[in-house]
Each structure stands twice: as C-alpha cells, then as structure tokens.
Motif scaffolding. Sequence first.
Motif, PDB file in Angstrom:
ATOM      1  N   SER A  31       0.819  -1.200   0.000  1.00 47.13           N
ATOM      2  CA  SER A  31       0.000   0.000   0.000  1.00 47.13           C
ATOM      3  C   SER A  31       0.857   1.256   0.000  1.00 47.13           C
ATOM      4  O   SER A  31       1.926   1.297   0.609  1.00 47.13           O
ATOM      5  CB  SER A  31      -0.892   0.003   1.238  1.00 47.13           C
ATOM      6  N   GLY A  32       0.385   2.237  -0.679  1.00 46.72           N
ATOM      7  CA  GLY A  32       0.926   3.585  -0.551  1.00 46.72           C
ATOM      8  C   GLY A  32       2.395   3.749  -0.833  1.00 46.72           C
ATOM      9  O   GLY A  32       3.038   4.623  -0.270  1.00 46.72           O
ATOM     10  N   SER A  33       2.957   2.896  -1.697  1.00 43.97           N
ATOM     11  CA  SER A  33       4.378   3.070  -1.938  1.00 43.97           C
ATOM     12  C   SER A  33       4.623   4.155  -2.974  1.00 43.97           C
ATOM     13  O   SER A  33       5.746   4.439  -3.317  1.00 43.97           O
ATOM     14  CB  SER A  33       4.993   1.751  -2.394  1.00 43.97           C
ATOM     15  N   ALA A  34       3.560   4.738  -3.495  1.00 39.28           N
ATOM     16  CA  ALA A  34       3.746   5.745  -4.529  1.00 39.28           C
ATOM     17  C   ALA A  34       4.351   7.016  -3.964  1.00 39.28           C
ATOM     18  O   ALA A  34       5.133   7.682  -4.620  1.00 39.28           O
ATOM     19  CB  ALA A  34       2.414   6.064  -5.209  1.00 39.28           C
ATOM     20  N   GLU A  35       4.035   7.348  -2.738  1.00 37.96           N
ATOM     21  CA  GLU A  35       4.621   8.583  -2.218  1.00 37.96           C
ATOM     22  C   GLU A  35       6.078   8.325  -1.860  1.00 37.96           C
ATOM     23  O   GLU A  35       6.441   7.258  -1.374  1.00 37.96           O
ATOM     24  CB  GLU A  35       3.837   9.113  -1.004  1.00 37.96           C
ATOM     25  N   ALA A  36       6.911   9.302  -2.180  1.00 30.33           N
ATOM     26  CA  ALA A  36       8.333   9.114  -1.999  1.00 30.33           C
ATOM     27  C   ALA A  36       8.670   9.120  -0.514  1.00 30.33           C
ATOM     28  O   ALA A  36       8.297  10.032   0.218  1.00 30.33           O
ATOM     29  CB  ALA A  36       9.092  10.227  -2.708  1.00 30.33           C
ATOM     30  N   ALA A  37       9.373   8.070  -0.083  1.00 31.54           N
ATOM     31  CA  ALA A  37       9.801   8.043   1.304  1.00 31.54           C
ATOM     32  C   ALA A  37      10.934   9.048   1.473  1.00 31.54           C
ATOM     33  O   ALA A  37      11.568   9.445   0.508  1.00 31.54           O
ATOM     34  CB  ALA A  37      10.284   6.647   1.667  1.00 31.54           C
ATOM     35  N   SER A  38      11.193   9.450   2.685  1.00 30.38           N
ATOM     36  CA  SER A  38      12.307  10.366   2.889  1.00 30.38           C
ATOM     37  C   SER A  38      13.593   9.608   2.608  1.00 30.38           C
ATOM     38  O   SER A  38      13.640   8.397   2.687  1.00 30.38           O
ATOM     39  CB  SER A  38      12.310  10.886   4.316  1.00 30.38           C
ATOM     40  N   CYS A  39      14.615  10.313   2.274  1.00 34.17           N
ATOM     41  CA  CYS A  39      15.828   9.655   1.815  1.00 34.17           C
ATOM     42  C   CYS A  39      17.001  10.209   2.599  1.00 34.17           C
ATOM     43  O   CYS A  39      17.729  11.063   2.118  1.00 34.17           O
ATOM     44  CB  CYS A  39      15.975   9.903   0.317  1.00 34.17           C
ATOM     45  N   GLU A  40      17.140   9.750   3.833  1.00 35.55           N
ATOM     46  CA  GLU A  40      18.187  10.270   4.714  1.00 35.55           C
ATOM     47  C   GLU A  40      19.499   9.531   4.490  1.00 35.55           C
ATOM     48  O   GLU A  40      19.511   8.308   4.410  1.00 35.55           O
ATOM     49  CB  GLU A  40      17.775  10.085   6.184  1.00 35.55           C
TER      50      GLU A  40
END
Lengths: 442, 277
Positions: A31-40
């Motif tokens: 689910s919801g993997s379309a929004e970009a996760a933060s990339c620290e």
Amino acid sequence: MKKSRVLTIAAAAVVSTIALAGCSSGSDGGSGSAEAASCEPSDGKVTLNFTTWVPNMDKVVALWNEENPDIQVKVSIVPNGNSGTYQNFFNQLQAGNAPDIGQVEYDTLPAFRVQDGLANIASCDGVSDAKADYADGLWNQVTFGEADSVYAIPQDSGPMALYYRKDLFEQAGLDVPTTWEQYAEDAVKIKELGGSITNFAKGDVNQFAGLVSQAGGQWFDTADGTWKVDMGDEASTKVADYWQDLISKNLVTTLPSFTDEWNNAYNTDQDWTWVSAVWGANTISSGAPDTSGKWAVAPMPQWKDGESASAAWGGSSNVVFKGSEHPAEASKFLVWLNTSTESLEALNKEANLYPASTTGADLPALTSGVEFYGDQAIYEDFAKAAENIQPFTWGPTMTQTYSDISDGFGAAASGDGTLLDALKSGQEKTVAAMKAQSITVE
Amino acid sequence: MSRTAAMVIMGAFTLYFLVPIFWLLVSSTKTLDNFNSSAALWFSPTSAQDFVGNVGRLFTYNDGIFPRWMLNSIVYATVAGALGTILSAMCGYALAKYRFWGREALFNIFLGGVLVPATALALPLFLIFSKVELTDTFWAVFLPSIVSPFGVYLSRIYAASSVPDEIVEAARIDGSSELRTFFTVAIRLMSPALVTVFLFQFVAIWNNFFLPLVMLRSQELFPVTLGLYTWNSNVSQYPELRTLVLVGALVSIVPLLVAFLSLQRFWRSGLGSGGLK
C-alpha cells in the motif's frame, strides 16, 4: 537483449510461481508506496551490493570506490536478467536479502513495480536533477508516469535504425528504403536477385514490439490505475499484417536470431538488412566479419513518407531494491554511474554500452567513424534516432508475454497461423497471467 | 541380429555421441572470425596457435576468473563428493547392518529422496539458507551437495551383500568398536560401491547448475558451469565471449575425464568382484 526460448519459458514458469507466492506475503507492503519516502543519508561507512550482468562493470565501479571511501560498492556479475537473474531478484526480495542495487531492463521494470520490489528514490539527492540528462520518453519508463516517483536510473538504451548492405543495394541499383512500402517493394527485387531483404526472427518478440511501437501501437496502458492490454490495436495489426505478407511470400528468412545460421546468413550476403538497435552494430561486426566495410546505417523505414519515428529495443536501468538500508547512498552512486562523463566513458569503453543519458552521446568514441560501417559515424545516427523513440509502456508479465507470443510467431513462420493470431493468443494468455497474479486488468 | 548390423548401429550411436565433442574441440581452436566463416567440423590452418591464444585469454580474462571457477568446481566436487560418499556409506552400512525401529520406513524415505529432482529443492533451500544468512557463501553450495539419497541406497544394497555379518561379529569379539569396524573393515569391503557413489556425486556436483544459480551472486564463488553460463548469457551483446565459452567448456570437461579414467580401474574391479562370490 537476446533470450533463449527454453530459459524464457522456464523463467516465466518460475517467476509466476513466485509471483503467486509473493501475492500473499507482499500484500502488507503493497500500500501507498507511490509517495516518496524520505531519503536520509546513513551514518558512517556504507557498503552497497550491486548485482549486474554487464561485463567489466567492476572496472567502472573501481573508479567510484577509489574516490568514495565512505560509499563502497561491491559488484556481483551474474547471468543476464532473463537467464535467471530476475528470478533470483524475486527470490531475494521474497527472502528479504535483495542487493541494494540491481540491473533491470526497461521491459521488466513494471514486473518489479507490480511486486512492490522497487524503492522510490524520487526524494533522494540528485535524482530529480538527473531527469534533465534524459529524453522524456526514456525518463517516463522509470517513473511509470506516476507523480513524485522515480524507480530507476536509466543506464543504456537501444534506439533502432536500419542496418543495410550499402554495396549490395548499390549493385542492384536500389535506393535505401525510407518507407515500409518501399522496403516491401525492395524485398521483391532482392528476392529476384537470390537474396532476402532481412530475417524475421520468429523468437524475438522484443524486436517486433519495437516495430509496433514505431507504428504508434501501445500494448499496455496503466494510465488510470488499472491495466489495459491491447495487442490487436490498429498499429499492431498493421505491423503484423505487413510482416505476415513478407513471410507468406517467402521474401524474408525466418532463422532464429543470434545463432550461427543467422550469422552465416549475414556473412554470406544472404540477408541484406537488419532493423535493429544500436548494440546490434557489435553483433553484425562480429557475426559477419567477411562483410566489413560494406554496411551502413539509415533511419528506420517510415509508415508515412517524411516522418522520422524510431523505437527502442533493449536497454536497461539500475534500480534500488526495496529493503535497501541505504537508498540515499545508492542513488548518489547511480547518478554518478549513469550521468557522469567519467563513468559513461568507462561504461562505453569497457562494456560497450550506449549511454541512455543524452550527455553521453557526445563521448569521443560515439562521434567518430566506425570502420566496419564504411567509416560512417553511426552512433550519431543512433543519437538522432534516440530523440525520436516513440513512448511505449511495458506490461508487468513481459517474460511470459514474450514466450507466449514467440510460440505463435514460431508457428506462423512455419506456415501455421498468422502473426496476428499469435498476438491475439498472446493477449489472452497475458491477461490470464496478470489475473493469476491478482493484477487488476480491464 | 547379425554382427554387422549391430556394429553399424553401435557405430552410428558412437558417432552421434562423439560429434558434439569433436565439434567443441574444433570450435575451441578458432578465433571468432574463423568460427563464423570456416567449416564447422574441421580445423583451420591457424588452429594450433589460435587454440593456444584462446586458452591464454580464457585464463587471463577478467583477472583470471576462469581458473578460480575451475578451482571452485574442483573443491565443491571432490570435497563435498568425498564427504557425501562417507556419509552415504555410514548411513547405508547402518541401515544394512543394524536392526532398529523404523529402519524400513527410514530407508523408504531415502528412496523417495532419489525421486525428488535437485532442481525442485533449490528454491526451498534458498529460502532456508536466507533465514540463516548463508546465501551467497561457499556453504550454500557445499552443504546441499554432501547429501546423496542415491548413495545411501547403493551403499545399503552393497553393504548387505558384501559385508558378511560374520566378519562384523568377529571384529566385535576382537574388541573393535563399531566405528573402528566400519572404518577399518566395512569400508574396504564396500570400496567398489563407494567409488561408484563418489563418481556419481562428483559428476552430479560438477554439473550442478541450478543450485549455484539460485544461491550465489559473487562471481568468485561460482562453479565453472555457472561461470560459463554467465558468459554465454551475454554472447549476443558481447560476441567476443563466445570463443571463451567454447574453450572454457572444453577445459571444464578435463577434470571429469581425469576422474573417470583414474577411478575406472577400481570401478571395474568392483563390478567384476561382485560376480565372483
């Protein structure tokens, strides 16, 4: 890339088994993997695993490792994607030990996307800036048209053009065909001279998909969230009927491509042209060494006079797999690998890759004449073709689709059924395969 | 059937089996140019020097990865083969010579194992090895290779017929421990069968392909089969790899030939001695 049929089928069988297994366990992460996760960025020293089949990739990566002591990349060179590596990626994703970075061809990216195996690196530093280095059509292949999403960095591409025997065409008093109509007329004349205009590779659906996309066809569409499959659209029908006609009239040979007989047909002046991708230059020069200096490259024949549509065959990208703990470092490395002059030069020299990045087209090796092609600067012609590649969406079960259609093509080549029949049955089987993987198909 | 007809049929089959090997031998003496343009089944004038050149390139290409693959294969095949043979022998001997509860059931399970193709086990094994974080290690290929249900089967049959109970009894009376009896007495009587088991294991591990394909991604751990396959999968785009694949295939069968020729003597005497009893 070329694929062996048996392996393709085996791979399809295994992939679909795993895909089925993957559905149950993958649903929680779907689910919801379309929004970009933060990339620290990670703290401290990082080691990235990079699995690829590009020969000598380790030499290119060594350049990076030297300059980046904190981000070391370990390269594993394995068989090419359809020869088992894609299966392994799926297995590894399932087992939770996929490498950080993998090599994936454009036509297989959707399969990984559908299985939720790719990290969205859109928010990682430098990734969105890299967009400027690529033609829009190509960039679209790695975003699937989703907003705020980037699932891969393009590496090499396969713009298509027409390889032809300049000497034979001149002797026969023929002009280089600029339209498909003229190509078919030439086919008749060449047949009278005892040759064949080209070989229709019955096992190579990739090439055919390129021809369809040049004609404006779209086999897959996922614009509104659900998949649509249409292999019988106007363009596909036109292309299938065209080649069926050539096959039925025996105007083309139907040898399996990349085999010794096939090389031999080119080496002994039997076949006169090949509509192929940029990497094919190497295939001809090593497969048909006796014809050195006699070849030339022209744009693909067009369906309408005066157009300049082209297509792509092959090419691959680098993905960051889901579960990688270092997407920021991986993205940084991938942007360097696929857009920096230093790396592109090395990739071209060591692995013979034609860069997908537009900056790469200016490399000295890609602007000078090639002896085998009568000193024509063929890569400049391919660079022009690259600008005119028609957009094409790949389906999520391409391995299976290829093998289904290729079965029908084999039958059609031996006079049993037609290419269009093969496409129709390919469509049915593809829809069934997608449904079996719980992919919503309209 | 008349003698001539039999000879003709045998001759035809011999040819049928030998032609591919001959082709491989001829092909590996050619440069890529010659390979595509000269007769497939005969040598070219420059064959001798081209063969030397090909072998040289094979052993140096990519920093000498090929000799590494050969070494890996030899280690996998001899060490795992030998260990697997010992384990099979112990297991077969135990099944033949000791009476215990569930013996037949156990044996039938082993027998069932003969029917399960190794390929079918590769994926489950991968998932198990992933859990214990042993994928992409030497052990991922080594451990599954020491298991040989067929070896157990053969060892049991052979131990039952060639190790007389009287000898085992005599050893016990002389005060030998069970282990010692096995390693000093039984194993010698069973040796012809064990050579066979070892050969089967050796060949099976040498040819094993799918398990390493699934388990490994570091090239330095590849056995030669997987290594050559990796090259071959790239031949269409990197045609220069083709000669390497051909020479590599030829070189890779040498250890198999050596194993067969050197063990053949024991093997034949074993097959013969079984009939003397």
